[in-house]
Design a protein around this motif. Sequence first.
Motif, PDB file in Angstrom:
ATOM      1  N   TRP A 142       8.709   9.722  -4.315  1.00  0.00           N
ATOM      2  CA  TRP A 142       7.609  10.405  -5.017  1.00  0.00           C
ATOM      3  C   TRP A 142       7.859  11.915  -5.072  1.00  0.00           C
ATOM      4  O   TRP A 142       7.635  12.548  -6.112  1.00  0.00           O
ATOM      5  CB  TRP A 142       6.272  10.111  -4.332  1.00  0.00           C
ATOM      6  CG  TRP A 142       5.131  10.845  -4.965  1.00  0.00           C
ATOM      7  CD1 TRP A 142       4.538  11.994  -4.510  1.00  0.00           C
ATOM      8  CD2 TRP A 142       4.471  10.521  -6.188  1.00  0.00           C
ATOM      9  NE1 TRP A 142       3.551  12.388  -5.369  1.00  0.00           N
ATOM     10  CE2 TRP A 142       3.484  11.513  -6.415  1.00  0.00           C
ATOM     11  CE3 TRP A 142       4.620   9.495  -7.124  1.00  0.00           C
ATOM     12  CZ2 TRP A 142       2.651  11.500  -7.531  1.00  0.00           C
ATOM     13  CZ3 TRP A 142       3.790   9.476  -8.230  1.00  0.00           C
ATOM     14  CH2 TRP A 142       2.825  10.467  -8.430  1.00  0.00           C
ATOM     15  N   LYS A 154       2.299   1.756  -3.505  1.00  0.00           N
ATOM     16  CA  LYS A 154       1.342   2.220  -4.522  1.00  0.00           C
ATOM     17  C   LYS A 154       0.915   3.663  -4.243  1.00  0.00           C
ATOM     18  O   LYS A 154       0.748   4.449  -5.178  1.00  0.00           O
ATOM     19  CB  LYS A 154       0.130   1.293  -4.565  1.00  0.00           C
ATOM     20  CG  LYS A 154      -0.802   1.611  -5.734  1.00  0.00           C
ATOM     21  CD  LYS A 154      -1.830   0.526  -5.974  1.00  0.00           C
ATOM     22  CE  LYS A 154      -2.773   0.916  -7.108  1.00  0.00           C
ATOM     23  NZ  LYS A 154      -3.793  -0.111  -7.367  1.00  0.00           N
ATOM     24  N   ASN A 155       0.763   4.016  -2.964  1.00  0.00           N
ATOM     25  CA  ASN A 155       0.447   5.411  -2.619  1.00  0.00           C
ATOM     26  C   ASN A 155       1.476   6.369  -3.215  1.00  0.00           C
ATOM     27  O   ASN A 155       1.173   7.535  -3.488  1.00  0.00           O
ATOM     28  CB  ASN A 155       0.442   5.610  -1.101  1.00  0.00           C
ATOM     29  CG  ASN A 155      -0.765   5.055  -0.389  1.00  0.00           C
ATOM     30  OD1 ASN A 155      -0.680   4.702   0.778  1.00  0.00           O
ATOM     31  ND2 ASN A 155      -1.899   4.963  -1.065  1.00  0.00           N
ATOM     32  N   MET A 156       2.705   5.886  -3.377  1.00  0.00           N
ATOM     33  CA  MET A 156       3.770   6.757  -3.848  1.00  0.00           C
ATOM     34  C   MET A 156       4.226   6.399  -5.271  1.00  0.00           C
ATOM     35  O   MET A 156       5.328   6.748  -5.699  1.00  0.00           O
ATOM     36  CB  MET A 156       4.948   6.729  -2.866  1.00  0.00           C
ATOM     37  CG  MET A 156       4.574   7.231  -1.482  1.00  0.00           C
ATOM     38  SD  MET A 156       3.994   8.970  -1.503  1.00  0.00           S
ATOM     39  CE  MET A 156       2.977   9.035  -0.005  1.00  0.00           C
ATOM     40  N   TYR A 165       7.864   7.840  -0.091  1.00  0.00           N
ATOM     41  CA  TYR A 165       7.375   9.232  -0.094  1.00  0.00           C
ATOM     42  C   TYR A 165       8.452  10.170  -0.626  1.00  0.00           C
ATOM     43  O   TYR A 165       8.191  11.035  -1.474  1.00  0.00           O
ATOM     44  CB  TYR A 165       6.980   9.609   1.327  1.00  0.00           C
ATOM     45  CG  TYR A 165       6.857  11.087   1.638  1.00  0.00           C
ATOM     46  CD1 TYR A 165       5.738  11.824   1.237  1.00  0.00           C
ATOM     47  CD2 TYR A 165       7.837  11.740   2.388  1.00  0.00           C
ATOM     48  CE1 TYR A 165       5.608  13.169   1.564  1.00  0.00           C
ATOM     49  CE2 TYR A 165       7.716  13.082   2.718  1.00  0.00           C
ATOM     50  CZ  TYR A 165       6.606  13.794   2.299  1.00  0.00           C
ATOM     51  OH  TYR A 165       6.482  15.124   2.626  1.00  0.00           O
ATOM     52  N   GLU A 166       9.674  10.000  -0.167  1.00  0.00           N
ATOM     53  CA  GLU A 166      10.760  10.860  -0.644  1.00  0.00           C
ATOM     54  C   GLU A 166      11.023  10.621  -2.131  1.00  0.00           C
ATOM     55  O   GLU A 166      11.363  11.555  -2.865  1.00  0.00           O
ATOM     56  CB  GLU A 166      12.033  10.638   0.176  1.00  0.00           C
ATOM     57  CG  GLU A 166      11.961  11.174   1.617  1.00  0.00           C
ATOM     58  CD  GLU A 166      12.069  12.703   1.708  1.00  0.00           C
ATOM     59  OE1 GLU A 166      11.996  13.401   0.675  1.00  0.00           O
ATOM     60  OE2 GLU A 166      12.230  13.213   2.841  1.00  0.00           O
ATOM     61  N   GLN A 195       7.317   3.372   3.762  1.00  0.00           N
ATOM     62  CA  GLN A 195       6.458   4.518   3.466  1.00  0.00           C
ATOM     63  C   GLN A 195       7.288   5.796   3.310  1.00  0.00           C
ATOM     64  O   GLN A 195       7.086   6.564   2.366  1.00  0.00           O
ATOM     65  CB  GLN A 195       5.418   4.693   4.580  1.00  0.00           C
ATOM     66  CG  GLN A 195       4.478   5.853   4.364  1.00  0.00           C
ATOM     67  CD  GLN A 195       3.515   5.593   3.216  1.00  0.00           C
ATOM     68  OE1 GLN A 195       2.602   4.802   3.323  1.00  0.00           O
ATOM     69  NE2 GLN A 195       3.739   6.256   2.081  1.00  0.00           N
ATOM     70  N   LEU A 196       8.226   6.015   4.223  1.00  0.00           N
ATOM     71  CA  LEU A 196       9.027   7.238   4.176  1.00  0.00           C
ATOM     72  C   LEU A 196       9.954   7.264   2.968  1.00  0.00           C
ATOM     73  O   LEU A 196      10.069   8.289   2.286  1.00  0.00           O
ATOM     74  CB  LEU A 196       9.840   7.389   5.465  1.00  0.00           C
ATOM     75  CG  LEU A 196       9.033   7.688   6.726  1.00  0.00           C
ATOM     76  CD1 LEU A 196       9.940   7.693   7.955  1.00  0.00           C
ATOM     77  CD2 LEU A 196       8.332   9.037   6.595  1.00  0.00           C
ATOM     78  N   ARG A 205       0.830  -1.203   0.000  1.00  0.00           N
ATOM     79  CA  ARG A 205       0.000   0.000   0.000  1.00  0.00           C
ATOM     80  C   ARG A 205       0.865   1.254   0.000  1.00  0.00           C
ATOM     81  O   ARG A 205       0.614   2.200  -0.757  1.00  0.00           O
ATOM     82  CB  ARG A 205      -0.919  -0.013   1.219  1.00  0.00           C
ATOM     83  CG  ARG A 205      -1.815   1.205   1.283  1.00  0.00           C
ATOM     84  CD  ARG A 205      -2.861   1.060   2.369  1.00  0.00           C
ATOM     85  NE  ARG A 205      -3.737   2.224   2.404  1.00  0.00           N
ATOM     86  CZ  ARG A 205      -4.766   2.344   3.226  1.00  0.00           C
ATOM     87  NH1 ARG A 205      -5.055   1.366   4.073  1.00  0.00           N
ATOM     88  NH2 ARG A 205      -5.514   3.413   3.198  1.00  0.00           N
ATOM     89  N   ASN A 223       9.116   0.677  12.340  1.00  0.00           N
ATOM     90  CA  ASN A 223       8.486  -0.494  11.735  1.00  0.00           C
ATOM     91  C   ASN A 223       8.893  -0.536  10.258  1.00  0.00           C
ATOM     92  O   ASN A 223       9.041   0.510   9.614  1.00  0.00           O
ATOM     93  CB  ASN A 223       6.962  -0.362  11.880  1.00  0.00           C
ATOM     94  CG  ASN A 223       6.213  -1.316  10.971  1.00  0.00           C
ATOM     95  OD1 ASN A 223       5.914  -0.977   9.822  1.00  0.00           O
ATOM     96  ND2 ASN A 223       5.944  -2.500  11.438  1.00  0.00           N
TER      97      ASN A 223
END
Lengths: 254, 254
Positions: free
Chosen positions: A157, A26-28, A154-155, A150-151, A23, A144
């Motif tokens: 993206w 795909k978010n990024m 994000y960077e 995620q981080l 997830r 985690n």
Amino acid sequence: MLDNIRIVLINTFHPGNIGAAARAMKNMGLSQLYLVEPRVFPDEEADARAAGAKDLLDSAVVVSTLDEAIADCQLVIGTSARNRTFDLPIFDAHDCARKVVGEAEHGKVAIIFGRETMGLHNAELQRCNYHVYIPANPEYPVLNVSAAIQLVCYEIWQAHSKQDFIKRDEPYPLTRDMERFYVHLESALRKTHFIIPQHEGKVMDKLRRYFNRSRPERTELNMLRGILTSIDETTSQLADKQETIQSQDKGSDQ
Amino acid sequence: MLDNIRIVLINTFHPGNIGAAARAMKNMGLSQLYLVEPRVFPDEEADARAAGAKDLLDSAVVVSTLDEAIADCQLVIGTSARNRTFDLPIFDAHDCARKVVGEAEHGKVAIIFGRETMGLHNAELQRCNYHVYIPANPEYPVLNVSAAIQLVCYEIWQAHSKQDFIKRDEPYPLTRDMERFYVHLESALRKTHFIIPQHEGKVMDKLRRYFNRSRPERTELNMLRGILTSIDETTSQLADKQETIQSQDKGSDQ
């Protein structure tokens, strides 16, 4: 371009983390998920946590060794707590993204995340060109694994959508070409007796660290392979000569 | 200073997300967790996902309304998908962090995260001064709530440790002072018959949106309260006069 960037998870214990990773990716805008020997996969908890990113789980590539997951990559980055003893050059997540996005224009890039409890082993870190760390509270810096993904994503993206990346034009060799080089290097160094069976030590580990860190470009690697071939020829000429001398010695004995 | 920043979770459905939020916060140096009517709390799954941040769960403040969670804050930020119809000024996570860290020098700041499935309701967004969104893949922009918290907290840690923030020196009123102002405003506007019981419409919602967006400083709010008091006096003088006239009329009737 983002399809040239893959996330590699090694020995993930909780399948929920695999779903959350999908997830987060795909978010990024990322899609390439590689799983090295996950404990359980596929799994219902992974599906639930993936939510709208179930397609990434369906297309995830499951392999049994890290080498398979990175063979066709030209840049391999390992996640790591800061200040590891194994001292590869290190980026924070922001600069890592700028590097990754710049290189993904030219070839495939892998970012490797280790086990929930112990991260990456040294042998795995040795497969990397760089380390990345996530700036965090020094009193409790252990994220985690899916939060770390995620981080990092994000960077990536951000670097991609702001077109803020480190440009780099020289082509780099793929990991599998580097591995062939290491095989060649070891064989050549055995012939020159730089490596001797009784005292092998950690010489190949040290050389691998050096070359992964220095990151020869493709033309430079070709040059290094040329040097090894010239060593091969020299050692084989030497062997021929020694054989000739030995047979002459035998001849003179007769 | 980071202790002036609180994360507020509304009606969280999965307790695991509360645990993951606590861990994400502690990883980034935050400690103040507020829970508005969580479905289940405390909970084993929350504890497991919190890992080394169990202390944040132990000290979490559980309240039954959002108003209680933000009464002593001077800045309230709601997380939101981009392009909401309710058009407060909006920051991305990076600029939000620069704003939050700048204001946390002077007072308490709340960042509000909504339900897993539906985010924040309009009434909750109306309590906010700003919105924050996380730049993401437009084809699948919906992040898990704990992942969103991780990113927002990461940007706060970055702004804090790099000392990269938007400086702001004027003191702002607390949310509870704004709420008192809205009560006063409504009462004054009823007296002037700007609001009439038969046709109330959404006038107070619209005024709340306007004032939350314009964010009066503390001295400006005092001035506005002074204006309302002068209106109170005018309307009460008017009422006196009308009473006098009525009693005179009755007198002249006799």
